[in-house]
Design an enzyme around this catalytic site. Structure first.
Site, mmCIF file in Angstrom:
data_model
loop_
_atom_site.group_PDB
_atom_site.id
_atom_site.type_symbol
_atom_site.label_atom_id
_atom_site.label_comp_id
_atom_site.label_asym_id
_atom_site.label_seq_id
_atom_site.Cartn_x
_atom_site.Cartn_y
_atom_site.Cartn_z
ATOM 1 C CG ASP A 42 -2.197 0.773 1.011
ATOM 2 O OD1 ASP A 42 -3.243 0.127 0.782
ATOM 3 O OD2 ASP A 42 -2.159 2.025 1.063
ATOM 4 C CG ASP A 68 2.504 6.029 -6.287
ATOM 5 O OD1 ASP A 68 1.716 5.336 -6.976
ATOM 6 O OD2 ASP A 68 2.539 7.266 -6.336
ATOM 7 C CB VAL A 69 0.917 0.429 -7.796
ATOM 8 C CG1 VAL A 69 1.168 -0.548 -6.670
ATOM 9 C CG2 VAL A 69 -0.449 1.068 -7.683
ATOM 10 C CE1 TYR A 162 -12.357 3.039 -11.331
ATOM 11 C CE2 TYR A 162 -14.723 2.955 -11.687
ATOM 12 C CZ TYR A 162 -13.595 2.476 -11.057
ATOM 13 O OH TYR A 162 -13.700 1.446 -10.148
ATOM 14 C CE LYS A 166 -10.760 0.066 -11.926
ATOM 15 N NZ LYS A 166 -9.794 -0.807 -11.222
ATOM 16 C CB THR A 197 -15.699 -1.179 -0.251
ATOM 17 O OG1 THR A 197 -15.788 -0.091 -1.169
ATOM 18 C CG2 THR A 197 -15.848 -2.497 -0.994
HETATM 19 N N1 LIG Z 1 -15.394 -0.301 -3.876
HETATM 20 C C1 LIG Z 1 -16.194 -0.445 -4.915
HETATM 21 O O1 LIG Z 1 -17.406 -0.264 -4.845
HETATM 22 C C2 LIG Z 1 -15.599 -0.854 -6.246
HETATM 23 C C3 LIG Z 1 -16.466 -1.043 -7.341
HETATM 24 C C4 LIG Z 1 -15.897 -1.400 -8.568
HETATM 25 C C5 LIG Z 1 -14.525 -1.583 -8.674
HETATM 26 N N2 LIG Z 1 -13.732 -1.381 -7.586
HETATM 27 C C6 LIG Z 1 -12.279 -1.546 -7.751
HETATM 28 O O2 LIG Z 1 -11.746 -2.356 -6.711
HETATM 29 C C7 LIG Z 1 -10.419 -1.937 -6.407
HETATM 30 C C8 LIG Z 1 -10.283 -1.676 -4.940
HETATM 31 O O3 LIG Z 1 -11.223 -0.725 -4.549
HETATM 32 P P1 LIG Z 1 -11.472 -0.370 -3.015
HETATM 33 O O4 LIG Z 1 -12.609 0.616 -2.993
HETATM 34 O O5 LIG Z 1 -11.586 -1.598 -2.217
HETATM 35 O O6 LIG Z 1 -10.086 0.375 -2.661
HETATM 36 P P2 LIG Z 1 -9.745 1.573 -1.659
HETATM 37 O O7 LIG Z 1 -10.114 2.897 -2.275
HETATM 38 O O8 LIG Z 1 -10.323 1.239 -0.319
HETATM 39 O O9 LIG Z 1 -8.150 1.536 -1.669
HETATM 40 C C9 LIG Z 1 -7.415 0.410 -1.291
HETATM 41 C C10 LIG Z 1 -6.029 0.838 -0.890
HETATM 42 O O10 LIG Z 1 -5.275 1.315 -2.030
HETATM 43 C C11 LIG Z 1 -4.292 2.196 -1.529
HETATM 44 N N3 LIG Z 1 -3.720 3.000 -2.613
HETATM 45 C C12 LIG Z 1 -4.277 4.093 -3.207
HETATM 46 N N4 LIG Z 1 -3.443 4.570 -4.147
HETATM 47 C C13 LIG Z 1 -2.346 3.778 -4.164
HETATM 48 C C14 LIG Z 1 -1.136 3.773 -4.911
HETATM 49 N N5 LIG Z 1 -0.906 4.698 -5.855
HETATM 50 N N6 LIG Z 1 -0.215 2.813 -4.650
HETATM 51 C C15 LIG Z 1 -0.439 1.880 -3.695
HETATM 52 N N7 LIG Z 1 -1.565 1.845 -2.939
HETATM 53 C C16 LIG Z 1 -2.512 2.762 -3.173
HETATM 54 C C17 LIG Z 1 -5.051 2.998 -0.487
HETATM 55 O O11 LIG Z 1 -4.159 3.582 0.458
HETATM 56 C C18 LIG Z 1 -5.988 1.964 0.146
HETATM 57 O O12 LIG Z 1 -5.469 1.451 1.355
HETATM 58 C C19 LIG Z 1 -10.144 -0.716 -7.304
HETATM 59 O O13 LIG Z 1 -9.446 -1.110 -8.454
HETATM 60 C C20 LIG Z 1 -11.545 -0.239 -7.666
HETATM 61 O O14 LIG Z 1 -11.565 0.496 -8.864
HETATM 62 C C21 LIG Z 1 -14.240 -1.019 -6.391
#
Ligand SMILES: NC(=O)c1ccc[n+]([C@@H]2O[C@H](COP(=O)([O-])OP(=O)(O)OC[C@H]3O[C@@H](n4cnc5c(N)ncnc54)[C@H](O)[C@@H]3O)[C@@H](O)[C@H]2O)c1
Length: 266
Positions: A42, A68-69, A162, A166, A197
């Site tokens: 993270d 940072d990815v 986005y 995606k 979430t």
């Molecule tokens: N939550 C939803 O409803 C939802 C719906 C569709 C798709 N998604 C996808 O699921 C994935 C995870 O979503 P989420 O809501 O669980 O995540 P989130 O926003 O809770 O983030 C997860 C973690 O990623 C870390 N992060 C942010 N930028 C970063 C970076 N540059 N390098 C390393 N770490 C980083 C953050 O610190 C956080 O701890 C994403 O790809 C998102 O697009 C989520």
């Protein structure tokens, strides 16, 4: 079923945006429960610490890594750190991503670039640096996270970058899968629908919900044919399946976890 004993998994975005379970955090914990040794990556130290605490608190093995990815050197270093710590890398979950609103006309060019870096370049970099290790091992499984926003567009709430990034994940996955199909490496996508979430309370309530969390949750639940948003564990179980040996004949495809949204008549 679905055991990952002896395997090493690198999960990016292994924390969550706020209190509770994000997709990456649930995936990292679930993979550890299933026997994998996990590198929880993270960009926030406190997120890494929290996830490590959860995994180690249950008696499983994990290491943390702050990176940072979107930055190539940091992704390359993360893969190297994983191999240095655990000796291998069997599973990569490219989970980092998130949306930023705006249509083709309204979105600033810089925001477009940031979204593409955040959602697509990040997954590309993960593949780029994990693949040589997996090739040398003769096996590996990559799971990329897309979104229902790649498949279903909203006229009144566009997030063009986005959606595009995606959708790009689907092609990235298929391309990586085909190039490596005979090398023992599989690559698949999980497509989450509307999930409950921490993102919902942490960001969407301010962005879309006029600060009324209950109303926003009810609205999102009503959009799902099954009557309710899914949660991070629904995503984690789908990722686990695609990463597991039970999915050994599955590559270059997508698993929708959307409660039926994509099958519904608009
Ligand atoms: N939550 C939803 O409803 C939802 C719906 C569709 C798709 N998604 C996808 O699921 C994935 C995870 O979503 P989420 O809501 O669980 O995540 P989130 O926003 O809770 O983030 C997860 C973690 O990623 C870390 N992060 C942010 N930028 C970063 C970076 N540059 N390098 C390393 N770490 C980083 C953050 O610190 C956080 O701890 C994403 O790809 C998102 O697009 C989520």
């Amino acid at each position: 079923m679905l055991r990952l004993d002896g395997k090493v998994a690198l999960v990016t975005g292994a924390g969550s945006a706020g209190p509770g379970w994000g997709n990456g955090k649930a995936t990292a914990v679930l993979m550890a429960r299933q026997g994998a040794r996990v590198l929880a990556l993270d960009n926030r130290a406190e997120a890494v610490e929290e996830t490590l605490g959860l995994i180690r608190g249950e008696g499983h093995e994990a290491e943390g890594h702050i990176a940072d990815v979107t930055l190539a050197a940091e992704v390359e270093a993360a893969v190297a750190a994983c191999v240095a710590r655990f000796g291998r890398l069997d599973i990569l979950v490219n989970n980092v991503g998130g949306s930023f609103p705006g249509g083709a006309e309204s979105m600033a060019e810089a925001d477009w670039d940031r979204q593409l870096d955040f959602n697509l370049r990040s997954a590309f970099l993960g593949c780029k640096y994990a693949l040589p290790v997996m090739k040398a091992q003769g096996r590996g499984a990559i799971v990329n996270l897309s979104s229902i926003a790649a498949l279903r567009m909203s006229a009144d709430r566009p997030h063009v970058a986005y959606s595009a990034s995606k959708y790009g994940i689907l092609a990235l996955t298929k391309s990586v899968a085909m190039e490596h199909a005979r090398l023992g490496i599989r690559c698949n996508t999980v497509i989450p629908g509307l999930m409950h979430t921490p993102l919902v309370e942490h960001r969407l309530v301010r962005q879309l919900g006029a600060n009324d969390a209950a109303a926003l949750i009810a609205k999102r639940d009503a959009q799902v044919p099954m009557g309710k948003m899914g949660d991070a564990w629904d995503i984690a179980h789908a990722v686990l399946f695609l990463a597991s040996d039970e999915a050994r004949h599955i590559t270059g495809t997508e698993l929708l976890v959307d409660g039926g949204i994509s099958a519904a008549m608009p």
